[in-house]
Design an enzyme around this catalytic site. Sequence first.
Site, PDB file in Angstrom:
ATOM      1  N   THR A  39      14.515  -0.853  -8.774  1.00  0.00           N
ATOM      2  CA  THR A  39      14.996   0.490  -8.431  1.00  0.00           C
ATOM      3  C   THR A  39      15.700   1.103  -9.629  1.00  0.00           C
ATOM      4  O   THR A  39      16.248   0.390 -10.474  1.00  0.00           O
ATOM      5  CB  THR A  39      16.023   0.468  -7.279  1.00  0.00           C
ATOM      6  N   ASP A  40      15.692   2.434  -9.701  1.00  0.00           N
ATOM      7  CA  ASP A  40      16.625   3.081 -10.611  1.00  0.00           C
ATOM      8  C   ASP A  40      18.022   2.787 -10.074  1.00  0.00           C
ATOM      9  O   ASP A  40      18.207   2.503  -8.901  1.00  0.00           O
ATOM     10  CB  ASP A  40      16.363   4.587 -10.670  1.00  0.00           C
ATOM     11  N   TRP A  41      19.008   2.866 -10.934  1.00  0.00           N
ATOM     12  CA  TRP A  41      20.354   2.397 -10.576  1.00  0.00           C
ATOM     13  C   TRP A  41      20.941   3.242  -9.441  1.00  0.00           C
ATOM     14  O   TRP A  41      21.148   4.438  -9.579  1.00  0.00           O
ATOM     15  CB  TRP A  41      21.245   2.427 -11.806  1.00  0.00           C
TER      16      TRP A  41
ATOM     17  N   GLY B 260      19.302   3.666  -6.678  1.00  0.00           N
ATOM     18  CA  GLY B 260      18.173   4.381  -6.095  1.00  0.00           C
ATOM     19  C   GLY B 260      17.628   3.790  -4.815  1.00  0.00           C
ATOM     20  O   GLY B 260      16.637   4.290  -4.285  1.00  0.00           O
TER      21      GLY B 260
END
Length: 807
Positions: free
Chosen positions: A228-230, A232
């Site tokens: 995941t994006d941080w 996200g």
Amino acid sequence: MKYKELIDKMTLEEKASLMSGKDFWQTQDIQRLGINSIFLADGPHGIRKQAEAADHLGLNESLPATCFPTAATLANSWNEQLAETIGDYLGREAVAQKVNVLLGPGINMKRNPLAGRNFEYFSEDPYLAGKLAAGMIRGIQAHGISACVKHFAVNNQEERRMVIDTIVDERTLREIYLTAFEIAVKEGETKSVMSAYNMLNGVHTNENNHIMRDILRDEWDFQGVVVTDWGGSNDRVAGLIAGNELEMPGTAGETNREIIEAIKNGTIKEELLDEAVDRMLDLIFTTEEVYAKPYKQEFDMEEHHSVAQKAAEESIVLLKNEDQILPLKKGVKAAVIGEFAEKSRYQGAGSSIVNPTKLDHALAGFEESGITMIGYEPGYERYGKPSKSKIAKAVELAGQAEVVLLYMGLDEVTEAEGLDRQNAMIPQNQIDLLDALYRVNPNIVVVLSCGSVVEMPWIDKVKGLLHAYLSGQAGAKAVLRILSGETNPSGKLAESYPIRYEDTPSYRYFPGKEVSVEYREGLFIGYRYFDTADVNVRFPFGYGLSYTTFEYSGIEIGQDGVSFTLTNTGDRDGMEIAQLYVGCQSDSIFRPAKELKGFVKVFLRAGEQQRVTIAFDDKTFRYFNVKTNKWEVEEANYSVMIGASVSDIRLEGTLFVEGTGAPLPYNKEQLPAYYSGKTNYVEIGEFEALLGRKVPVSTWDRTRPLGYNDTIAQCQYAKGGLARLAFRLLSFAYWFLRKTGKRDTANLIMMSVYHMPFRGVSRMTGGMISMPMLDGILMIVNGHFFKGARHFMKERKKLARSTTGKK
């Protein structure tokens, strides 16, 4: 499974623990089984491994690393081998800093010139972006570590980026927004992919089975890890089902417990978790191998700086050279004006910010360059404040010079992650300076430094324009070498420059302000729109000048590719970027007039000629058919064009291509704008005909309670008076900070608070605020202050007890 024997020894809790981070940058370890933590670090154009407290916005300084040109700059080189070389050097530095996963490159499309992160992305064209990304990935992964291509997918605005719902039709999704990822996965063989923050057609991307399972896993056969994006992750279990292995950063075990509960209650089978663990273990063990034997714990900073300079020299674009003002004649007296000459603008801001090992500035390099500098004046305030005195001093200096070298551009707080730009203009104080200089000296050469498209209504007042983009720590010296003629410029634009921002096709549909953003322009972004709709631009895609000239001749078109002769007809050695465009002559299916399908960069000595071949590939003639739900080829005659830019076609021929016999996917009468290519204004009915469904409501429902995916900005509609007051205070703080010149702090409020969804409060605090605690906050926001406060305190005590182990 590759690690079945090891997975069989793991408890359910241990398996779940591998699905989220140990902290902000590391994965979980299981020491009893010999499973170590691995380290992930930002690094699309340089390593950002933080030595002190971790953050995602680039606030805290990182270890020194080479700051290479940003992706927007490197794309102008059109050189796959150079991208691979940069990847190679990034990989060396990552290993020296003991990084296992390098978070880059970023390959989202430049749908709109104002998108705040355009400086981190390659191009408006998926083929060019994909090829360069694949090269960079190969270079990084040659060292045994993993690249992590991002952000998958359709992440094309920064405003409300964690919750905005991108509404896009399937064909546009496949042809424009996923093709670069396809190339990165298939040709670059990236070991990991980062999912995007946003939603796609109503579903969060990391939970979206269509792109994560159907396309990424099944169609492209991706075997690696999705991160995941941080912050996200939305629904952790839904993300796992879709194939999102690693959630970052860690949540102190909260989401691990959600996974365990889902298995126990039968929502998911343990076999699904085992598959995700198997892929995670493969990433851990394969990227740890390089550290199991002696490895270089330092790198040659001077060598890497030299490579960064070479990359900058190949990527800088000469856009105007009236009266052959460049290269500068020997001994010509030059006035150097502009603060960017003294303090370089060389990279963007946010999670990609690099702490450079050294940093070149133009002023320090003039003597070595051989250019005669008679003086320097800053001429303007860096962050836009008007200054008549600075202009007056600059004008006085310019009057004494034969040529003015004016360093202009955008400042660091204008181009930053988390914020879209407000307009496409250079700051007015710089334009005022240019106007004043022109009145006393018309021999002006502008060195432009910015990472994204700007309008240039002032261009008639300059004779030379050298676009440095954001060219890294060695960019200032690279510029001087081009100005002096030591290096012949060879960069060409990887994006179109419109005359006015309003000319861009997504102008009316950017950014999405509330619930969703509609990609009504469809396939027609960038040059695909300008060229098809016959809209004049300032500079076309693929454009760039040289100090020499090139002639194209002798085209031969076969079933496998196109050949032609390229001749350097000037008196200097140089490199030319020849571009292959293809256009279908049938009008049965709407398409752009031309699409890039190949390119090659060729070095030729003065007078030298070379026979050049550009091969066709599986993407040359294909289109995505929404009826058959697969790639097809339309049987037709195709124009095969070789050009120096999309608007400068030098050679052309026709090739008949047999088709796959697929049924026509569209009713032409329902899609007049798309068949004309004039998609700068598309009625909602026509967009719905393209989508094949109704367009969802794009505005907030202000009558319902606020929830996890509503943003702090929506507190302006909250039933709770405290929440409304907090919103007003936040808005005032933003206004006050901008008014008092503290724009970077004001930007931080917008990035990390204003557009943050409530779930982000939990996901980005590393478990300090649990989701049940967040429920209490939402009760307060929705007008139940005492109930919410009691719930929050109760859950806080629960969290404290679970952390300390007390009953």
